[in-house]
Design a protein around this motif. Sequence first.
Motif, PDB file in Angstrom:
ATOM      1  N   SER A 152      51.564  71.614  10.469  1.00 11.09           N
ATOM      2  CA  SER A 152      52.123  72.187  11.695  1.00 11.09           C
ATOM      3  C   SER A 152      53.444  72.891  11.400  1.00 11.09           C
ATOM      4  O   SER A 152      54.236  72.425  10.581  1.00 11.09           O
ATOM      5  CB  SER A 152      52.352  71.103  12.753  1.00 11.09           C
ATOM      6  OG  SER A 152      52.931  71.665  13.924  1.00 11.09           O
ATOM      7  N   SER A 153      53.653  74.012  12.081  1.00 11.57           N
ATOM      8  CA  SER A 153      54.963  74.677  12.040  1.00 11.57           C
ATOM      9  C   SER A 153      55.667  74.537  13.385  1.00 11.57           C
ATOM     10  O   SER A 153      56.735  75.109  13.586  1.00 11.57           O
ATOM     11  CB  SER A 153      54.791  76.158  11.688  1.00 11.57           C
ATOM     12  OG  SER A 153      54.024  76.820  12.688  1.00 11.57           O
ATOM     13  N   THR A 154      55.045  73.796  14.288  1.00 20.29           N
ATOM     14  CA  THR A 154      55.633  73.573  15.613  1.00 20.29           C
ATOM     15  C   THR A 154      55.818  72.076  15.857  1.00 20.29           C
ATOM     16  O   THR A 154      55.529  71.570  16.924  1.00 20.29           O
ATOM     17  CB  THR A 154      54.739  74.195  16.706  1.00 20.29           C
ATOM     18  OG1 THR A 154      53.391  73.736  16.540  1.00 20.29           O
ATOM     19  CG2 THR A 154      54.767  75.713  16.632  1.00 20.29           C
ATOM     20  N   GLY A 155      56.266  71.407  14.819  1.00 22.20           N
ATOM     21  CA  GLY A 155      56.503  69.971  14.942  1.00 22.20           C
ATOM     22  C   GLY A 155      57.735  69.689  15.791  1.00 22.20           C
ATOM     23  O   GLY A 155      58.726  70.423  15.749  1.00 22.20           O
ATOM     24  N   ARG A 156      57.663  68.612  16.518  1.00 19.00           N
ATOM     25  CA  ARG A 156      58.792  68.192  17.341  1.00 19.00           C
ATOM     26  C   ARG A 156      59.103  66.726  17.032  1.00 19.00           C
ATOM     27  O   ARG A 156      58.239  65.863  17.198  1.00 19.00           O
ATOM     28  CB  ARG A 156      58.476  68.359  18.833  1.00 19.00           C
ATOM     29  CG  ARG A 156      58.294  69.812  19.268  1.00 19.00           C
ATOM     30  CD  ARG A 156      59.561  70.632  19.036  1.00 19.00           C
ATOM     31  NE  ARG A 156      59.407  72.029  19.401  1.00 19.00           N
ATOM     32  CZ  ARG A 156      59.677  72.510  20.613  1.00 19.00           C
ATOM     33  NH1 ARG A 156      60.097  71.695  21.562  1.00 19.00           N
ATOM     34  NH2 ARG A 156      59.517  73.790  20.858  1.00 19.00           N
ATOM     35  N   LEU A 157      60.336  66.469  16.591  1.00 18.64           N
ATOM     36  CA  LEU A 157      60.746  65.125  16.231  1.00 18.64           C
ATOM     37  C   LEU A 157      62.025  64.745  16.960  1.00 18.64           C
ATOM     38  O   LEU A 157      62.846  65.619  17.303  1.00 18.64           O
ATOM     39  CB  LEU A 157      60.984  65.026  14.719  1.00 18.64           C
ATOM     40  CG  LEU A 157      59.798  65.329  13.799  1.00 18.64           C
ATOM     41  CD1 LEU A 157      60.233  65.261  12.340  1.00 18.64           C
ATOM     42  CD2 LEU A 157      58.645  64.368  14.059  1.00 18.64           C
ATOM     43  N   ASP A 158      62.199  63.467  17.195  1.00 18.39           N
ATOM     44  CA  ASP A 158      63.425  62.975  17.810  1.00 18.39           C
ATOM     45  C   ASP A 158      64.628  63.408  16.972  1.00 18.39           C
ATOM     46  O   ASP A 158      64.590  63.395  15.742  1.00 18.39           O
ATOM     47  CB  ASP A 158      63.406  61.446  17.895  1.00 18.39           C
ATOM     48  CG  ASP A 158      62.383  60.926  18.888  1.00 18.39           C
ATOM     49  OD1 ASP A 158      61.950  61.710  19.763  1.00 18.39           O
ATOM     50  OD2 ASP A 158      62.012  59.740  18.779  1.00 18.39           O
TER      51      ASP A 158
END
Length: 337
Positions: free
Chosen positions: A177-183
Amino acid sequence: MSMKGIDISNHQAGIDLARVPFDFVICKATEGTGFVDRYCDGFIQTALGLGRKTGVYHYATGKSSGREEAAYFYRQIKGYVGTSLLALDWEGRAVERGPAYALEFLDSLRELTGVKALIYMSKSVCRTYDWSAVAGGDYGLWCAQYADSDPTGYQESPWTDEKGMGAFPAMAVYQYSSTGRLDGYSGNLDLNIAYMDEAAWDRYASPGKAGGEPSVPPAVKPGNAGKLKVDGSFGPATVRRTQEYFGTVADGIVSFQPMSNKKYLHSAYEGCWQFLKTGYGPGSEMVRDMQRAFGAAVDGWAGRDTVLHMQAFLGVARDGSMGPKTVSAWQSWLNSH
């Protein structure tokens, strides 16, 4: 065994790695023969301070030569050699220069560092060009393929198609993924899964210090804790369970097997049995352990002698061919031990 991580560059300037969950981070260091990413060292030092695994990569431009780009990369990152995994980013205009340019980079970098770098590319590039010389040089693959562009967090079993990776038998790291979302960070991140543990990562970074070079791990998910499916296929799950039984690195790959022996191994799953067209290599530690257990000659290369001893050990027909009946008997044996 797997680890979760990110790859970052100046595009993520300002990211506070102390707030972001990751097992490893791979940072852009250089591009071509004239660009140094000024954020790289800060990222690496922060990650090391957090006790995480690190890597550095070079973005190839293809404007000079593989040797020149490797030399430039080395001059900038030689302080990381021995602690950080090294990688070549092969995309954009560089792809047009073809695999020979990439191989020149990888071989030159190996001469300078003693380390075999990974090569990063999309799965489509794997299949468009002939990478047999690079794969035959045992350079690990860092592969990219995305299911979609939807935001996502880390995934335990990210999607990938079943069409293979050209000449590469396996991948060491998968960017899904290039649209990862992490805290801890509000922007997009590249998300990766490394099919290895920390010890294997260290062997990529410093083979001389960490007990030898690793075999290339495959794009398989960690095996289930339950019973093996008795299906007669010596595939990723059976390889991993065999490795776990013998106490070797459970990376799911049977490394350095001569192509000439393939005719005796009909049920060997090609996605995780690494058959070499030229040369024999050091063989597989898992195979050596199997040979010891079966009373066969111990050389690390599974061939007719190994199969015959395996069949005698399991009490099945001794025809010298590791077919579904032999593998099913081995799977059943593992399930009971």
